[in-house]
Design a protein around this motif. Structure first.
Motif, PDB file in Angstrom:
ATOM      1  N   SER A   4       9.412  -8.849  -1.882  1.00 45.40           N
ATOM      2  CA  SER A   4       8.615  -7.632  -2.037  1.00 45.40           C
ATOM      3  C   SER A   4       7.879  -7.347  -0.735  1.00 45.40           C
ATOM      4  N   PRO A   5       7.743  -6.074  -0.386  1.00 40.35           N
ATOM      5  CA  PRO A   5       7.046  -5.732   0.857  1.00 40.35           C
ATOM      6  C   PRO A   5       5.570  -6.102   0.762  1.00 40.35           C
ATOM      7  N   SER A   6       5.019  -6.491   1.891  1.00 39.90           N
ATOM      8  CA  SER A   6       3.596  -6.830   1.887  1.00 39.90           C
ATOM      9  C   SER A   6       2.785  -5.574   1.598  1.00 39.90           C
ATOM     10  N   LYS A   7       1.682  -5.783   0.955  1.00 45.95           N
ATOM     11  CA  LYS A   7       0.821  -4.646   0.639  1.00 45.95           C
ATOM     12  C   LYS A   7       0.016  -4.303   1.892  1.00 45.95           C
ATOM     13  N   SER A   8       0.300  -3.140   2.410  1.00 51.46           N
ATOM     14  CA  SER A   8      -0.383  -2.714   3.618  1.00 51.46           C
ATOM     15  C   SER A   8      -1.043  -1.359   3.370  1.00 51.46           C
ATOM     16  N   LEU A   9      -2.080  -1.110   4.141  1.00 49.85           N
ATOM     17  CA  LEU A   9      -2.855   0.119   4.011  1.00 49.85           C
ATOM     18  C   LEU A   9      -2.657   0.987   5.236  1.00 49.85           C
ATOM     19  N   ALA A  10      -2.347   2.248   5.003  1.00 41.93           N
ATOM     20  CA  ALA A  10      -2.292   3.248   6.068  1.00 41.93           C
ATOM     21  C   ALA A  10      -3.477   4.183   5.885  1.00 41.93           C
ATOM     22  N   HIS A 118       2.247   0.509   1.712  1.00 42.55           N
ATOM     23  CA  HIS A 118       2.073   0.436   0.262  1.00 42.55           C
ATOM     24  C   HIS A 118       1.085   1.479  -0.235  1.00 42.55           C
ATOM     25  N   THR A 119      -0.005   1.653   0.505  1.00 43.54           N
ATOM     26  CA  THR A 119      -1.069   2.592   0.118  1.00 43.54           C
ATOM     27  C   THR A 119      -1.431   3.459   1.313  1.00 43.54           C
ATOM     28  N   ILE A 120      -1.646   4.754   1.048  1.00 41.00           N
ATOM     29  CA  ILE A 120      -2.056   5.691   2.098  1.00 41.00           C
ATOM     30  C   ILE A 120      -3.358   6.366   1.670  1.00 41.00           C
TER      31      ILE A 120
END
Length: 123
Positions: A4-10, A118-120
């Motif tokens: 699963s892709p790492s949870k990253s914040l943009a 993951h989140t923008i």
């Protein structure tokens, strides 16, 4: 097994500095995530590109100059900073910024990089 892709914040900055608290709020969130070693990337598009332009002074409009805090990115491991090239061209701005390691991307690459997170959060 599928990884699963790492949870990253943009964090997408689309407002001019000092026009509202949006830029400062975006910066505060980036630093909080960085201090907890969470992956965070900053994106600048539209009038948000003005936040990276050298020589601005918030004191002129009686606002605390939060842009100087961008120099602290390296201490928070914030290394992914992206700017939309089309936004620079529309505003006749050169790609000279007050922080290092800014990547200027064309519209297509900018969108692809942004949507890989993951989140923008948009400011």
């Amino acid at each position: 097994m599928i990884k699963s892709p790492s949870k990253s914040l943009a964090i997408l900055n689309s407002k001019a500095p000092y026009s509202s608290s949006a830029g400062k709020d975006a910066l505060d969130i980036a630093l909080v995530f960085g201090s907890f070693e969470q992956p965070v990337s900053l994106f600048f598009q539209g009038d948000g590109v003005w936040q990276l332009v050298q020589g601005q002074n918030g004191a002129i409009v009686s606002v605390k100059d939060y842009l100087k805090t961008f120099a602290a990115f390296e201490f928070y491991d914030i290394e992914e900073v992206y700017v939309c090239q089309a936004s620079l061209i529309e505003r006749n701005l050169a790609a000279t910024f007050h922080i290092e390691a800014v990547q200027v991307l064309d519209s297509q690459a900018f969108a692809a990089q942004l949507t890989s997170h993951h989140t923008i959060l948009r400011f």
